[in-house]
Design a protein around this motif. Structure first.
Motif, PDB file in Angstrom:
ATOM      1  N   GLU A 246       0.847  -1.187   0.000  1.00 51.04           N
ATOM      2  CA  GLU A 246       0.000   0.000   0.000  1.00 51.04           C
ATOM      3  C   GLU A 246       0.889   1.247   0.000  1.00 51.04           C
ATOM      4  O   GLU A 246       1.907   1.298   0.699  1.00 51.04           O
ATOM      5  CB  GLU A 246      -0.866  -0.014   1.250  1.00 51.04           C
ATOM      6  N   SER A 247       0.510   2.244  -0.815  1.00 54.48           N
ATOM      7  CA  SER A 247       1.322   3.461  -0.894  1.00 54.48           C
ATOM      8  C   SER A 247       1.279   4.219   0.430  1.00 54.48           C
ATOM      9  O   SER A 247       0.260   4.261   1.107  1.00 54.48           O
ATOM     10  CB  SER A 247       0.773   4.338  -2.020  1.00 54.48           C
TER      11      SER A 247
ATOM     12  N   HIS B  43       0.765  10.066  -1.701  1.00 55.56           N
ATOM     13  CA  HIS B  43       1.150  10.484  -3.046  1.00 55.56           C
ATOM     14  C   HIS B  43       1.840  11.847  -3.002  1.00 55.56           C
ATOM     15  O   HIS B  43       1.360  12.786  -2.373  1.00 55.56           O
ATOM     16  CB  HIS B  43      -0.094  10.545  -3.932  1.00 55.56           C
TER      17      HIS B  43
ATOM     18  N   VAL C 264      10.042   6.511  -3.779  1.00 52.62           N
ATOM     19  CA  VAL C 264       9.273   5.331  -4.175  1.00 52.62           C
ATOM     20  C   VAL C 264       9.916   4.049  -3.644  1.00 52.62           C
ATOM     21  O   VAL C 264       9.267   3.223  -3.006  1.00 52.62           O
ATOM     22  CB  VAL C 264       9.179   5.299  -5.725  1.00 52.62           C
TER      23      VAL C 264
ATOM     24  N   ARG D 288       8.014   3.999  -0.042  1.00 55.74           N
ATOM     25  CA  ARG D 288       6.696   3.532  -0.464  1.00 55.74           C
ATOM     26  C   ARG D 288       5.727   4.642  -0.884  1.00 55.74           C
ATOM     27  O   ARG D 288       4.517   4.474  -0.838  1.00 55.74           O
ATOM     28  CB  ARG D 288       6.043   2.667   0.628  1.00 55.74           C
ATOM     29  N   PHE D 289       6.247   5.809  -1.246  1.00 60.09           N
ATOM     30  CA  PHE D 289       5.340   6.825  -1.793  1.00 60.09           C
ATOM     31  C   PHE D 289       5.091   6.514  -3.268  1.00 60.09           C
ATOM     32  O   PHE D 289       5.866   5.790  -3.902  1.00 60.09           O
ATOM     33  CB  PHE D 289       5.967   8.221  -1.696  1.00 60.09           C
ATOM     34  N   THR D 290       4.001   7.048  -3.791  1.00 63.03           N
ATOM     35  CA  THR D 290       3.843   7.107  -5.246  1.00 63.03           C
ATOM     36  C   THR D 290       4.012   8.572  -5.643  1.00 63.03           C
ATOM     37  O   THR D 290       3.805   9.474  -4.823  1.00 63.03           O
ATOM     38  CB  THR D 290       2.460   6.576  -5.688  1.00 63.03           C
TER      39      THR D 290
ATOM     40  N   SER E  48       5.706   3.284 -10.315  1.00 63.78           N
ATOM     41  CA  SER E  48       5.107   4.117  -9.259  1.00 63.78           C
ATOM     42  C   SER E  48       5.304   5.606  -9.494  1.00 63.78           C
ATOM     43  O   SER E  48       4.898   6.433  -8.682  1.00 63.78           O
ATOM     44  CB  SER E  48       5.711   3.782  -7.902  1.00 63.78           C
TER      45      SER E  48
ATOM     46  N   HIS F  76      -5.965   9.522  -5.028  1.00 64.26           N
ATOM     47  CA  HIS F  76      -4.799   9.304  -4.159  1.00 64.26           C
ATOM     48  C   HIS F  76      -4.884  10.174  -2.905  1.00 64.26           C
ATOM     49  O   HIS F  76      -5.502  11.234  -2.925  1.00 64.26           O
ATOM     50  CB  HIS F  76      -3.498   9.694  -4.889  1.00 64.26           C
TER      51      HIS F  76
ATOM     52  N   ASN G   6       4.704  11.151   6.466  1.00 68.37           N
ATOM     53  CA  ASN G   6       3.935   9.985   6.914  1.00 68.37           C
ATOM     54  C   ASN G   6       3.115  10.271   8.158  1.00 68.37           C
ATOM     55  O   ASN G   6       2.083   9.643   8.385  1.00 68.37           O
ATOM     56  CB  ASN G   6       4.891   8.834   7.248  1.00 68.37           C
TER      57      ASN G   6
END
Ligand SMILES: O=c1ccn([C@@H]2O[C@H](COP(=O)(O)OP(=O)(O)O[C@H]3O[C@H](CO)[C@@H](O)[C@H](O)[C@H]3O)[C@@H](O)[C@H]2O)c(=O)[nH]1
Length: 477
Positions: free
Chosen positions: A10-11, A14, A37, A41-43, A69, A115, A475
């Protein structure tokens, strides 16, 4: 070195990145996006304002290799018919952003439908877009694609500007900019050399707006710009956001498969180790006809091997900036008569654009004659290649001083009063860099910098930690 992409997860959110025109802005932002990315884990979506509405060939080339991504969208072209001839490049870049804001807003809205937006990252001229970030309630960050010394100047400009009428240079002589070695007026960021011009007012405008960012990431590292980096990282200037030192973020292309290798790389394969001087003026630089002749004849006199990205002559130093790959022809009829025949085998010329990351990483390359764009410098440093400085516009003269006098990893040819570098000076610099005693010392210093660069971006390194701090903020907001 680059962490491998993880299986689909899971992203973390964004991130939108808005690069202002120029490969020198887009390329390092892509490297930042890859870190966000792969490690966090970001898009990411690049929303790209343009002067002409469609990508240049070179933009297409770098965007084609993005991981899944990271996506991108081009905004419709902004109109410029009202601008007078000779409008400064920095002004045009800023206007492209301000005139694209409505289209940018619509692109943000489209992304927000699918997003969870967490942050907008702009580069040094993109702060106008912060008003849109506020509307979408996302955090606002600047990625400063030049060095820490220039960022110091930006941070202190408002204070310098207040209540004084003399030129900045007179002030800078009195007010020590931390980490900056003393500059002459003609070495200062081009628009700041005279306070009256519109470019100078524009830079001041942007510098003031830096207070509205929540953080500034700068593409440098401590071993390269110790004092400036420590000062920015440790001392918080009044009203200015925290600084994250995240460099060197540079393009490190994997060598292409043998069949796809470009001709210049195949030619390099056949040259002795460390024997070739790579000559390039970045994504936008061009020389006058007279200067091209002096450079060509100087390279010939030097008797060194060279690989030269040659563009058609122009009186305007940055005339290629907005039209990278505008020269599709490979005719070099503007070079001195007989030059190509006389240097055949020893020299290789190619039009418009080279796979620079691969050229600098190639073991045949031993020196780099550069216009001193900050990305070119970083790419040279991570490959341990000493340089010859040939600044053309923007902050490149400041960078040249930093390289030649501060870090001492470059030779600085003398420029005549009419701003020319003559053939003898070219030959002396090329010979000096590739064969002289000084070459060994510079090479030694370069090796140290190269190691420090890898250390900074390795796991647990200072730059990796700085990006992780930014990611954590996004985050947990
Ligand atoms: O033939 C070429 C020419 C350039 N490049 C790449 O294009 C980028 C060029 O960046 P840079 O060296 O920074 O030059 P500019 O494009 O001129 O960059 C602008 O942006 C920089 C960062 O803000 C400033 O330092 C410069 O002064 C400004 O002109 C680098 O990644 C190069 O590897 C190629 O791959 N092939």
């Amino acid at each position: 070195m680059e962490p491998q992409p993880q299986p689909a997860q899971e992203s973390a959110g964004h991130v939108v990145i808005l690069p202002t025109p120029g490969m020198g802005h887009l390329i390092p932002l892509i490297e930042l996006a890859k870190k966000l990315v792969h490690s966090h884990r970001f898009t990411v979506t690049f929303i790209i304002p343009t002067k002409r509405g469609s990508p240049t060939k070179v933009q297409e080339l770098v965007l084609a290799s993005l991981p899944p991504s990271i996506s991108y969208v081009f905004l419709p072209p902004a109109s410029f018919e009202d601008l007078p001839e000779g409008t400064r490049i920095e002004t045009i870049i800023s206007l492209i952003v301000s005139r694209s804001l409505q289209a940018f807003r619509e692109a943000m809205a489209a992304i927000a439908r699918n997003h969870r937006l967490v942050s907008l990252v702009v580069d040094l001229f993109g702060t106008e877009a912060f008003q849109v970030a506020r509307e979408f309630n996302v955090s606002r960050y600047i990625f400063f694609s030049s060095n820490a010394s220039l960022l110091s100047v930006f941070f202190q400009m408002s204070a310098l500007d207040r209540g004084v009428s003399c030129e900045y240079m007179d002030l800078l002589k009195k007010v020590k900019i931390p980490g900056c070695i003393p500059f002459l007026n003609e070495e200062l960021l081009a628009p700041l050399q005279s306070r009256g011009n519109e470019g100078c007012r524009g830079i001041l405008y942007h510098a003031k707006r830096y207070t509205s960012a929540e953080g500034v990431m700068v593409n440098s590292f401590e071993a390269l710009e110790g004092e400036a980096v420590r000062d920015l990282r440790e001392k918080r200037r009044e009203g200015m956001p925290p600084v994250y030192v995240v460099g060197p973020l540079v393009k490190m292309d994997q060598p292409a498969a043998a069949a796809e290798r470009e001709e210049c790389l195949k030619w390099l394969d056949k040259q002795p180790r460390g024997s070739v001087l790579y000559v390039s003026f970045g994504s936008g630089g061009t020389l006058s006809s007279e200067q091209i002749t002096e450079l060509a004849l100087g390279l010939e006199m030097s008797e060194q091997r060279f690989l030269w990205v040659v563009r058609r002559p122009s009186e305007k130093a940055e005339s290629f900036y907005f039209k990278v790959h505008g020269q599709d022809d490979a005719f070099f009829d503007f070079l001195p008569e007989g030059f190509l025949e006389r240097t055949k085998g020893r020299g290789f010329v190619l039009p418009s654009w080279a796979p620079q990351a691969q050229v600098l990483a190639h073991e045949g390359t031993g020196g780099f004659l550069t216009h001193c764009g900050w990305n070119s410098i970083l790419e040279s440093v991570v490959n341990g290649v000493p340089m010859i400085t040939w600044p053309l516009y923007a902050e490149q003269s400041m960078n040249a001083v930093l390289l030649a006098e501060g870090i001492q990893v470059a030779l600085r040819p003398k420029v005549t009063e009419d701003r020319m570098i003559d053939r003898k000076e070219v030959a002396a610099a090329a010979k000096g860099l590739m064969e002289g005693e000084e070459w060994k010392n510079m090479r030694h210093r370069m090796r140290g910098l190269k190691e420090a660069a890898y250390e900074a971006v390795s796991e647990g390194g200072a730059s990796t930690t700085a990006i992780a701090e930014v990611a954590l903020k996004w985050n947990t907001q």
